[in-house]
Scaffold this motif. Structure first.
Motif, PDB file in Angstrom:
ATOM      1  N   ASP A  22       0.849  -1.180   0.000  1.00  7.53           N
ATOM      2  CA  ASP A  22       0.000   0.000   0.000  1.00  7.53           C
ATOM      3  C   ASP A  22       0.891   1.239   0.000  1.00  7.53           C
ATOM      4  O   ASP A  22       1.631   1.491   0.959  1.00  7.53           O
ATOM      5  CB  ASP A  22      -0.902  -0.014   1.238  1.00  7.53           C
ATOM      6  N   ASN A  23       0.846   2.013  -1.096  1.00 12.67           N
ATOM      7  CA  ASN A  23       1.640   3.231  -1.204  1.00 12.67           C
ATOM      8  C   ASN A  23       3.114   3.004  -0.870  1.00 12.67           C
ATOM      9  O   ASN A  23       3.732   3.765  -0.115  1.00 12.67           O
ATOM     10  CB  ASN A  23       1.057   4.330  -0.312  1.00 12.67           C
ATOM     11  N   GLU A 115       3.679  -1.858  -8.484  1.00 12.25           N
ATOM     12  CA  GLU A 115       3.046  -0.780  -7.710  1.00 12.25           C
ATOM     13  C   GLU A 115       3.748   0.556  -7.949  1.00 12.25           C
ATOM     14  O   GLU A 115       3.102   1.609  -8.104  1.00 12.25           O
ATOM     15  CB  GLU A 115       3.046  -1.167  -6.227  1.00 12.25           C
ATOM     16  N   ARG A 119       2.798   4.994  -9.870  1.00 10.93           N
ATOM     17  CA  ARG A 119       2.929   6.274  -9.175  1.00 10.93           C
ATOM     18  C   ARG A 119       3.302   7.391 -10.156  1.00 10.93           C
ATOM     19  O   ARG A 119       4.397   7.953 -10.105  1.00 10.93           O
ATOM     20  CB  ARG A 119       3.966   6.155  -8.054  1.00 10.93           C
ATOM     21  N   THR A 126      -1.801   4.207  -4.290  1.00 11.56           N
ATOM     22  CA  THR A 126      -1.562   2.983  -5.061  1.00 11.56           C
ATOM     23  C   THR A 126      -1.619   1.780  -4.131  1.00 11.56           C
ATOM     24  O   THR A 126      -1.234   1.872  -2.956  1.00 11.56           O
ATOM     25  CB  THR A 126      -0.186   3.007  -5.754  1.00 11.56           C
ATOM     26  N   ARG A 127      -2.072   0.678  -4.691  1.00 11.02           N
ATOM     27  CA  ARG A 127      -2.123  -0.560  -3.909  1.00 11.02           C
ATOM     28  C   ARG A 127      -1.962  -1.734  -4.864  1.00 11.02           C
ATOM     29  O   ARG A 127      -2.554  -1.751  -5.949  1.00 11.02           O
ATOM     30  CB  ARG A 127      -3.447  -0.679  -3.149  1.00 11.02           C
ATOM     31  N   ALA A 128      -1.154  -2.717  -4.456  1.00 10.50           N
ATOM     32  CA  ALA A 128      -0.959  -3.921  -5.262  1.00 10.50           C
ATOM     33  C   ALA A 128      -1.036  -5.138  -4.355  1.00 10.50           C
ATOM     34  O   ALA A 128      -0.539  -5.119  -3.220  1.00 10.50           O
ATOM     35  CB  ALA A 128       0.385  -3.883  -5.983  1.00 10.50           C
ATOM     36  N   VAL A 158      -3.580  -4.425  -9.278  1.00  8.27           N
ATOM     37  CA  VAL A 158      -2.992  -3.150  -8.935  1.00  8.27           C
ATOM     38  C   VAL A 158      -4.046  -2.055  -9.101  1.00  8.27           C
ATOM     39  O   VAL A 158      -4.815  -2.057 -10.068  1.00  8.27           O
ATOM     40  CB  VAL A 158      -1.737  -2.858  -9.788  1.00  8.27           C
ATOM     41  N   GLY A 190       0.857  -1.652 -13.900  1.00  5.73           N
ATOM     42  CA  GLY A 190       0.737  -0.533 -12.974  1.00  5.73           C
ATOM     43  C   GLY A 190       0.554   0.788 -13.689  1.00  5.73           C
ATOM     44  O   GLY A 190      -0.310   1.596 -13.329  1.00  5.73           O
TER      45      GLY A 190
END
Length: 442
Positions: A22-23, A115, A119, A126-128, A158, A190
């Motif tokens: 997460d981020n 991920e 950005r 962002t989350r993967a 993602v 992504g």
């Protein structure tokens, strides 16, 4: 003494890996192990079911558990008859790269690269996620059936959220497979999720109404799964909770419309055998526009008929239910350009952000991820916040062209508290008089 008319034992053991980023922060990464069994006994009337962990199938232990399940069956009173179907196991696909041979640290690094690729400027979140399961399955029943197989499933998703002047939009990509490890060199997934989210910031909201609509393979596949697949499940037919009940032989679409569920295909919903030991088999629910078959387990096959068993599925340690596997609209004979030209002025709906369907009432509502206006037979500006709704049967009649470009997506389907892997898809299709939701103005 309560008689045992039938019994089966399904034992599943294996391991599951889950990674969540997460981020840029790895929130979780680990592997867990499972060992679960479910024993079903059909008594004079009704089922007795016994589930347990850490199963050791010695003859004495199996006998003990069958007796416990038989005692449970003795307190039920439901009339149950079972149909018959061929037992057996299909070989699975060749594994290109076994995820077991890739360590957790490398998997985490590869997921992190996907991920990070999301950005882009204006992306604020962002989350993967990576999910992997290895299962060793053993099935036995009172007829002397003894089946064993192993299966591996893995995949990732993602998510990217873009923000600008107080508006937020989301892009989402996923890919799951039964053919081995699929994380390497996938950074473009992504960046694609991020690009969708950013593009939606400037997309317009269309005016809703009755339009000609082109559905992309993902949204048309969701329609096939949700509106037709669930309505074809034998337990819902038996309960009277499906708009397709009693319609075998009835025409509900044009000659080019065929909708299939096929657990034998090497797609994400593939099963070497179903949860009752039955060989997987292709079932055409709608064949050339005519309702032709329902999906069944052994019990609903006997109760309803008009279909094929082999569609029982279950999570480890759970009771089998009638479920879909790989569900899709078959290719037609129209090119994408021909579909756009025939649409003339309308809307192209792409992707899916969920929705709801009532198989009993025969109504549905799905949210598209995004769309494009179609003007003079050509794709025009991007739009957002659009949905498709309507009645299942009238929508099928309104499918006037079916493309020749079917693609399949992957995911998980929930029913009765259980979630199983599935795939669904379609070619592009053209609907007339589609009810498209939107809140834009002229």
């Amino acid at each position: 003494m309560e008689e045992i008319r039938y019994y089966d034992v399904r034992h599943v053991r294996g391991e599951a890996t889950h990674i969540d980023i997460d981020n840029g922060i790895v929130e979780s990464a680990g592997t867990s192990f499972f060992d679960q069994a479910v024993i079903r006994v059909l008594g004079a009337k009704g089922w007795g079911v016994y589930s347990l962990d850490s199963f050791r199938p010695t003859p004495a232990r199996v006998t003990e558990l069958l007796e416990k399940a038989r005692d449970i069956a003795a307190i039920t009173g439901e009339e149950v008859t079972l149909g018959d179907a061929p037992r057996g196991v299909m070989n699975g696909p060749q594994i290109i790269e076994d995820p077991l041979n890739v360590d957790l640290e490398e998997k985490t690094a590869l997921l992190g690269a996907i991920e990070r690729a999301a950005r882009l400027p204006r992306i604020v979140n962002t989350r993967a996620t990576y999910i992997e399961r290895h299962e060793q399955v053993r099935f036995t029943d009172c007829h002397g059936t003894e089946l064993e197989f192993e299966q591996v499933r893995s995949g990732f998703n993602v998510l990217a959220v873009a923000s600008e002047q107080g508006m937020m939009q989301m892009g989402y990509e996923r890919e799951h497979t039964i053919s081995g490890f699929n994380l390497s060199h996938r950074e473009e997934m992504g960046s694609k999720a991020a690009a969708t989210a950013i593009s939606l910031l400037s997309a317009k909201v269309p005016k809703g109404g009755s339009l000609r609509a082109v559905l992309d393979p993902e949204l048309a596949g969701v329609f096939a799964h949700e509106a037709i697949g669930h309505a074809s499940e034998g337990d819902l037919i038996h309960e009277g909770s499906s708009v397709l009940k009693g319609r075998i032989g009835e025409r509900i679409g044009n000659d080019t419309l065929t909708i299939v569920d096929d657990p034998s295909l090497y797609l994400f919903g593939f099963e070497p055998c179903d949860a009752e030991g039955v060989l997987p088999v292709r079932t055409e629910m709608i064949s050339h526009g005519v309702v032709s078959a329902y999906l069944h387990n052994l019990e609903t096959l006997a109760a309803v008929g008009d279909g094929i068993a082999g569609h029982a599925r279950a999570m480890p340690g759970q009771v089998p239910q009638v479920r879909m596997s790989n569900t899709f609209i078959e290719n037609g004979d129209s090119s994408y350009d021909e579909i756009l030209a025939e649409c003339r002025d309308g809307i192209l709906l792409c992707g899916s952000r969920g929705g709801q369907v009532d198989p009993g009432r025969g109504v549905f509502q799905f949210n598209a991820e995004y769309g494009y206006m179609i003007e003079n037979g050509e794709q025009a500006g991007m739009v957002r916040d659009v949905s498709l709704s309507g009645e299942i049967l009238s929508t099928l009649h309104n499918i006037v062209l079916i493309g020749n470009d079917r693609t399949m997506g992957q995911g998980y389907c929930g029913k009765g508290g259980q979630s199983v892997p599935v795939s669904d898809g379609a070619p592009h299709v053209l609907l007339i008089d589609a009810v498209v939701g939107g809140s834009g103005s002229d």
